[in-house]
Design a protein around this motif. Structure first.
Motif, PDB file in Angstrom:
ATOM      1  N   LEU A  94      -6.771  -7.193 -24.686  1.00 39.57           N
ATOM      2  CA  LEU A  94      -6.127  -7.107 -25.999  1.00 39.57           C
ATOM      3  C   LEU A  94      -5.491  -8.421 -26.417  1.00 39.57           C
ATOM      4  O   LEU A  94      -5.137  -8.587 -27.585  1.00 39.57           O
ATOM      5  N   LEU A  95      -5.304  -9.323 -25.487  1.00 41.66           N
ATOM      6  CA  LEU A  95      -4.573 -10.556 -25.767  1.00 41.66           C
ATOM      7  C   LEU A  95      -5.530 -11.741 -25.819  1.00 41.66           C
ATOM      8  O   LEU A  95      -6.381 -11.917 -24.943  1.00 41.66           O
ATOM      9  N   GLY A  96      -5.366 -12.524 -26.901  1.00 41.12           N
ATOM     10  CA  GLY A  96      -6.199 -13.706 -27.036  1.00 41.12           C
ATOM     11  C   GLY A  96      -5.442 -14.959 -26.624  1.00 41.12           C
ATOM     12  O   GLY A  96      -4.289 -14.916 -26.175  1.00 41.12           O
ATOM     13  N   ASN A  97      -6.107 -16.103 -26.815  1.00 42.38           N
ATOM     14  CA  ASN A  97      -5.498 -17.379 -26.425  1.00 42.38           C
ATOM     15  C   ASN A  97      -4.199 -17.626 -27.169  1.00 42.38           C
ATOM     16  O   ASN A  97      -3.241 -18.179 -26.625  1.00 42.38           O
ATOM     17  N   LYS A  98      -4.182 -17.201 -28.464  1.00 41.26           N
ATOM     18  CA  LYS A  98      -2.963 -17.393 -29.255  1.00 41.26           C
ATOM     19  C   LYS A  98      -1.798 -16.606 -28.671  1.00 41.26           C
ATOM     20  O   LYS A  98      -0.653 -17.086 -28.624  1.00 41.26           O
ATOM     21  N   ASP A  99      -2.083 -15.357 -28.185  1.00 37.83           N
ATOM     22  CA  ASP A  99      -1.028 -14.527 -27.597  1.00 37.83           C
ATOM     23  C   ASP A  99      -0.506 -15.144 -26.296  1.00 37.83           C
ATOM     24  O   ASP A  99       0.711 -15.192 -26.044  1.00 37.83           O
ATOM     25  N   TRP A 100      -1.445 -15.622 -25.441  1.00 35.93           N
ATOM     26  CA  TRP A 100      -1.006 -16.202 -24.157  1.00 35.93           C
ATOM     27  C   TRP A 100      -0.212 -17.480 -24.392  1.00 35.93           C
ATOM     28  O   TRP A 100       0.750 -17.782 -23.660  1.00 35.93           O
ATOM     29  N   ALA A 101      -0.589 -18.229 -25.417  1.00 35.59           N
ATOM     30  CA  ALA A 101       0.180 -19.438 -25.742  1.00 35.59           C
ATOM     31  C   ALA A 101       1.588 -19.077 -26.175  1.00 35.59           C
ATOM     32  O   ALA A 101       2.568 -19.735 -25.811  1.00 35.59           O
ATOM     33  N   ALA A 102       1.707 -17.963 -26.966  1.00 39.52           N
ATOM     34  CA  ALA A 102       3.034 -17.516 -27.407  1.00 39.52           C
ATOM     35  C   ALA A 102       3.869 -17.049 -26.218  1.00 39.52           C
ATOM     36  O   ALA A 102       5.078 -17.315 -26.144  1.00 39.52           O
ATOM     37  N   ILE A 103       3.207 -16.357 -25.243  1.00 39.65           N
ATOM     38  CA  ILE A 103       3.930 -15.883 -24.045  1.00 39.65           C
ATOM     39  C   ILE A 103       4.439 -17.072 -23.221  1.00 39.65           C
ATOM     40  O   ILE A 103       5.591 -17.108 -22.782  1.00 39.65           O
ATOM     41  N   GLU A 104       3.552 -18.061 -23.048  1.00 39.32           N
ATOM     42  CA  GLU A 104       3.937 -19.228 -22.252  1.00 39.32           C
ATOM     43  C   GLU A 104       5.076 -19.992 -22.917  1.00 39.32           C
ATOM     44  O   GLU A 104       6.034 -20.432 -22.261  1.00 39.32           O
ATOM     45  N   THR A 105       4.996 -20.130 -24.270  1.00 44.31           N
ATOM     46  CA  THR A 105       6.056 -20.832 -25.005  1.00 44.31           C
ATOM     47  C   THR A 105       7.387 -20.098 -24.867  1.00 44.31           C
ATOM     48  O   THR A 105       8.453 -20.711 -24.687  1.00 44.31           O
ATOM     49  N   LEU A 106       7.337 -18.741 -24.936  1.00 43.46           N
ATOM     50  CA  LEU A 106       8.550 -17.935 -24.844  1.00 43.46           C
ATOM     51  C   LEU A 106       9.203 -18.101 -23.471  1.00 43.46           C
ATOM     52  O   LEU A 106      10.418 -18.328 -23.366  1.00 43.46           O
ATOM     53  N   ILE A 107       8.414 -18.007 -22.412  1.00 39.91           N
ATOM     54  CA  ILE A 107       8.964 -18.133 -21.042  1.00 39.91           C
ATOM     55  C   ILE A 107       9.503 -19.548 -20.809  1.00 39.91           C
ATOM     56  O   ILE A 107      10.572 -19.747 -20.208  1.00 39.91           O
ATOM     57  N   ARG A 108       8.755 -20.563 -21.343  1.00 38.56           N
ATOM     58  CA  ARG A 108       9.199 -21.948 -21.146  1.00 38.56           C
ATOM     59  C   ARG A 108      10.520 -22.219 -21.860  1.00 38.56           C
ATOM     60  O   ARG A 108      11.381 -22.950 -21.358  1.00 38.56           O
ATOM     61  N   SER A 109      10.715 -21.581 -23.041  1.00 38.15           N
ATOM     62  CA  SER A 109      11.927 -21.847 -23.814  1.00 38.15           C
ATOM     63  C   SER A 109      13.119 -21.020 -23.339  1.00 38.15           C
ATOM     64  O   SER A 109      14.255 -21.492 -23.361  1.00 38.15           O
ATOM     65  N   ILE A 110      12.868 -19.786 -22.867  1.00 42.39           N
ATOM     66  CA  ILE A 110      13.974 -18.889 -22.483  1.00 42.39           C
ATOM     67  C   ILE A 110      14.275 -19.015 -20.978  1.00 42.39           C
ATOM     68  O   ILE A 110      15.438 -19.059 -20.557  1.00 42.39           O
ATOM     69  N   TYR A 111      13.215 -19.062 -20.169  1.00 40.52           N
ATOM     70  CA  TYR A 111      13.380 -19.102 -18.718  1.00 40.52           C
ATOM     71  C   TYR A 111      12.706 -20.346 -18.136  1.00 40.52           C
ATOM     72  O   TYR A 111      11.649 -20.262 -17.470  1.00 40.52           O
ATOM     73  N   PRO A 112      13.248 -21.527 -18.370  1.00 41.63           N
ATOM     74  CA  PRO A 112      12.599 -22.749 -17.857  1.00 41.63           C
ATOM     75  C   PRO A 112      12.422 -22.747 -16.344  1.00 41.63           C
ATOM     76  O   PRO A 112      11.367 -23.196 -15.857  1.00 41.63           O
ATOM     77  N   PRO A 113      13.397 -22.261 -15.547  1.00 34.81           N
ATOM     78  CA  PRO A 113      13.188 -22.282 -14.081  1.00 34.81           C
ATOM     79  C   PRO A 113      11.977 -21.475 -13.653  1.00 34.81           C
ATOM     80  O   PRO A 113      11.229 -21.876 -12.753  1.00 34.81           O
ATOM     81  N   ILE A 114      11.769 -20.297 -14.307  1.00 36.69           N
ATOM     82  CA  ILE A 114      10.613 -19.452 -13.958  1.00 36.69           C
ATOM     83  C   ILE A 114       9.323 -20.177 -14.313  1.00 36.69           C
ATOM     84  O   ILE A 114       8.363 -20.192 -13.534  1.00 36.69           O
ATOM     85  N   TYR A 115       9.303 -20.766 -15.487  1.00 35.74           N
ATOM     86  CA  TYR A 115       8.093 -21.453 -15.944  1.00 35.74           C
ATOM     87  C   TYR A 115       7.736 -22.597 -14.984  1.00 35.74           C
ATOM     88  O   TYR A 115       6.581 -22.733 -14.558  1.00 35.74           O
ATOM     89  N   GLU A 116       8.724 -23.422 -14.638  1.00 30.61           N
ATOM     90  CA  GLU A 116       8.455 -24.565 -13.760  1.00 30.61           C
ATOM     91  C   GLU A 116       8.017 -24.104 -12.376  1.00 30.61           C
ATOM     92  O   GLU A 116       7.116 -24.689 -11.756  1.00 30.61           O
TER      93      GLU A 116
END
Length: 595
Positions: A506-528
């Motif tokens: 159900l999720l396209g590249n645009k959705d995964w990019a939005a998920i990655e951006t959200l985690i990187r901006s809200i939870y930087p330690p998790i993303y790194e």
């Protein structure tokens, strides 16, 4: 630039609509103005030069294309010209349209007159029932406005219809009523003709004496005011009645008087006089009358006076030869009489067929014109409605777009405020951590120096508690931002409606990019942390979804795979994150990195 483009598009739509409307309007007005000019000019010539007025009116090729007012004027003037020049009346469907117009916008006199013309058109069509109904309506209106002259003409035409149907007593009554109305209107000439017609009907039905009485009354009225032709027509009628009574001397005097006073318009009188001479066996006198009638009939100016005259002359010649016992010549004239009668009957029948065909074609053309006008009107209206709909949809789209942009701007502003607050809390946390570290050093130093550190420990505990509270606020603020994000809401909505393993991802590249951006901006330690553990794309997607706290069923729905596949992904992620054998799930582990 976008705002300017929107205004240009809106202006273009409105301009096209306006131009389309004006094009249709001006084309209709141009046609209407030409017809109006022709009708105006014809009206100016109507009473002084009716022939030229008729040519102008007849030049209007398709009267059905006239508007309601123009059609009504055209029909009224064509009817008036028909009274003067004995031309054809408009067709009944054209007059019906004119009647409808005058009923709503005409005077009572106009309503009665147009109904009279419609009744006469119905008679020409053979529609006698509608004709009588129309005549009666016209008479009611004429009497209501006390237009007795018009009422007289209406009754005269009703009498003509009864006479055509051989209903002579009723015809006589209508002509007498017409005479009474003409008397009220002081129209002495028409009163005389009505009495003449009543006398003719009485002679056919009731009594020759009554018919003679009406004829003589008509003569008294017409003689002081009428021209020789009018007087001659009534004296001819008196002569016919005397002939029917067998009073040939009086009949001959009437016919001779008419011939003398109404020459050269006296063909019927010569022919009637010849028949009396034949009955009296004065064959030479009869021949002289026929010779004079033949000379008049050969006059080109009088050829169309009466097409029955040549037939009557042949019949009279056959009777003369029969009286002389010249049967061969009589038979020749009789054959010519029959051939000419048949020829005239054939021409009349042919003319009736042509007229009927012409009326049918005109009616068919009128129906086709109405259909085409209706189609044109529908296309024009549809085009206007379509353009209006397009304009309306554009406006609605712009309103919705403005509303959506306003909402997005509001959300961005809230997000900025929350990020600013989060940054302030992070700064406070850093300061508290620095103070806590300094206090720790001081406590250690105090312990080494064996100094009483109770106060410092108390401060340390308080600062430690304050740090925990700040950290808790930061976590709550992050969680709120995380949960209110559009992609979070979308993931929850998508994972609730579909069974796992029954569809494509159900999720396209645009959705995964939005998920990655959200985690990187809200939870930087998790993303790194996740970026540094060499996860595959599927493993990284599984880890990202674990941050949201989804169970295996929801993850399977979002990834478009079976639940077993999700368990395999999770197992490999745990191995790479070195969680194998530990009693902690991936979600809790990742969020523990934020402490």
């Amino acid at each position: 630039m976008k705002t300017k483009a929107r205004y240009m598009y809106r202006f273009l739509v409105y301009a096209i609509t306006f131009i389309f409307f004006l094009t249709g309007l001006f084309s209709c007005q141009k046609k209407a103005s030409i017809a109006t000019y022709q009708l105006t000019q014809a009206h100016k010539l109507l009473y002084t030069h009716p022939e030229q007025a008729y040519l102008l009116l007849d030049s209007i090729e398709y009267p059905e294309n006239l508007n309601a007012q123009q059609n009504a004027r055209w029909c009224m003037m064509m009817g008036q010209i028909a009274d003067t020049l004995h031309t054809d009346l408009p067709y009944s469907h054209q007059l019906e349209r004119a009647v409808h117009y005058y009923q709503h916008k005409g005077s009572a006199n106009e309503q009665a007159r147009i109904l009279l013309y419609l009744g006469r058109a119905y008679v020409e069509d053979g529609n006698y029932e509608d004709a009588m109904h129309t005549y009666l309506k016209a008479q009611d209106i004429a009497l209501k406005i006390k237009d007795f002259n018009l009422a007289g003409y209406i009754n005269s035409y009703m009498g003509d219809m009864y006479e055509f149907k051989a209903m002579y007593p009723k015809a006589k009554d209508k002509y007498l009523q017409a005479a009474d109305f003409f008397k009220f209107a002081k129209n002495q000439r028409s009163q005389a003709f009505a009495l003449r017609d009543a006398g003719r009907q009485a002679a056919f039905s009731d009594s020759l004496n009554i018919g003679l009485h009406y004829m003589q009354e008509a003569e008294k009225l017409i003689r002081p005011i009428g021209n020789l032709s009018d007087i001659g027509s009534i004296i001819n009628g008196i002569g016919n009645i005397f002939q029917m009574k067998g009073e040939y001397a009086k009949a001959k005097n009437c016919f001779k008087q008419t011939i003398k006073e109404n020459y050269p318009y006296c063909l019927p009188d010569f022919l009637a006089l010849s028949h009396i001479y034949i009955q009296e066996n004065q064959l030479d006198s009869a021949r002289l009358c026929l010779h004079a009638a033949e000379q008049l009939n050969n006059n080109t100016k009088l050829t169309n006076l009466n097409e029955d005259i040549p037939i009557g002359m042949l019949q009279a010649r056959a009777l003369i030869e029969e009286k002389k016992h010249n049967y061969k010549q009589a038979l020749t004239y009789l054959k010519e009489y029959i051939e000419l009668s048949d020829s005239i009957m054939f021409l009349r029948s042919q003319n009736e067929v042509i007229t009927a065909e012409k009326k049918y074609n005109q009616s068919k053309l009128s129906a086709e014109n109405k259909r085409l006008k209706l189609i044109k009107h529908r296309y024009f209206t549809g085009g206007i409605l379509l353009l209006l709909f397009a304009s309306l949809m554009t406006i609605i789209y712009q309103l919705r777009l403005n509303k959506k942009n306003k909402k997005i701007n509001h959300q961005e502003l809230e997000l900025q405020n929350k990020n600013a607050k989060l940054n302030m809390l992070a700064k406070d946390l850093a300061l508290n951590k620095a103070e806590l570290q300094n206090l720790s050093l001081k406590i250690a130093e105090q312990q080494r120096l064996n100094i009483d550190n109770v106060l410092l420990e108390t401060q340390y505990v308080e600062k430690q508690q304050e740090t925990k509270n700040l950290n808790l606020q930061i976590q709550q603020q992050r969680l709120q931002l995380f949960q209110e994000a559009n992609i979070t809401k979308r993931l929850y909505r998508l994972s609730e409606k579909i069974v796992a393993g029954k569809q494509k991802p159900l999720l396209g590249n645009k959705d995964w990019a939005a998920i990655e951006t959200l985690i990187r901006s809200i939870y930087p330690p998790i993303y790194e942390f996740l970026q540094n553990n060499n996860l595959t794309d599927k493993e990284q997607q599984c880890a990202y979804l674990s941050v949201f706290g989804f169970d295996t069923n929801r993850e399977a729905v979002l990834l478009g795979v079976q639940v077993d596949s999700v368990n395999k992904y999770r197992s490999r992620v745990r191995q790479k994150l070195q969680l194998t054998g530990q009693k902690i799930n991936i979600h809790d582990f990742l969020h523990s990195l934020l402490d």
